[in-house]
Design an enzyme around this catalytic site. Structure first.
Site, PDB file in Angstrom:
ATOM      1  N   TYR A 229     -31.963  28.391  17.411  1.00  0.00           N
ATOM      2  CA  TYR A 229     -30.935  29.753  17.675  1.00  0.00           C
ATOM      3  C   TYR A 229     -31.705  30.732  18.503  1.00  0.00           C
ATOM      4  O   TYR A 229     -32.887  30.670  18.832  1.00  0.00           O
ATOM      5  CB  TYR A 229     -30.804  30.256  16.183  1.00  0.00           C
ATOM      6  CG  TYR A 229     -32.157  30.954  15.538  1.00  0.00           C
ATOM      7  CD1 TYR A 229     -32.593  32.143  15.769  1.00  0.00           C
ATOM      8  CD2 TYR A 229     -33.050  30.042  14.776  1.00  0.00           C
ATOM      9  CE1 TYR A 229     -33.764  32.667  15.105  1.00  0.00           C
ATOM     10  CE2 TYR A 229     -34.195  30.383  13.943  1.00  0.00           C
ATOM     11  CZ  TYR A 229     -34.318  31.816  14.177  1.00  0.00           C
ATOM     12  OH  TYR A 229     -35.599  32.080  13.879  1.00  0.00           O
TER      13      TYR A 229
ATOM     14  N   SER B 113     -37.271  30.864  17.215  1.00  0.00           N
ATOM     15  CA  SER B 113     -37.385  29.547  18.035  1.00  0.00           C
ATOM     16  C   SER B 113     -37.316  29.807  19.499  1.00  0.00           C
ATOM     17  O   SER B 113     -38.181  29.206  20.183  1.00  0.00           O
ATOM     18  CB  SER B 113     -35.908  28.753  17.244  1.00  0.00           C
ATOM     19  OG  SER B 113     -36.141  27.447  17.144  1.00  0.00           O
TER      20      SER B 113
END
Length: 114
Positions: free
Chosen positions: A58, A25
């Protein structure tokens, strides 16, 4: 009673790369993570200053000293290289928390620590 407080903020980071078809991410330079008090795998809220997108994701630990802030996976659709973002981490506490903040320039160099 526990409340949610801002604990860490990387202010005005510049996205250096994006890759949609990638597991992960947001990747943040390990040095910047340490200065801001953000850990690998930690949940963060990212706000894109250029397009007003907000997303939760995250953290992936990036190479120390690289100054890279990279978006991966679906998050890569929410920003472009060169966009400025604010990255925030939160904590639960029964009393107010003083957030640790670093402010970056367009090269992702620290210009201020609070």
């Amino acid at each position: 009673m526990l409340n949610i407080y801002l604990k860490s903020k990387i202010h005005m980071a510049t996205i250096t790369r994006k890759e949609v078809y990638y597991e992960g991410s947001i990747e943040i330079d390990e040095e910047l993570m340490g200065k801001a008090g953000i850990s690998e795998g930690e949940l963060v809220l990212v706000v894109n200053v250029n397009n007003a997108e907000r997303f939760v994701t995250y953290v992936i630990k990036g190479k120390r000293g690289s100054r890279e802030i990279n978006l991966y996976g679906a998050a890569a659709r929410l920003g472009e290289e060169g966009d400025r973002v604010i990255i925030m981490a939160f904590t639960f506490s029964d009393k107010p928390v003083k957030a640790k903040t670093i402010v970056l320039n367009e090269k992702n160099e620290i210009v201020q620590e609070k």
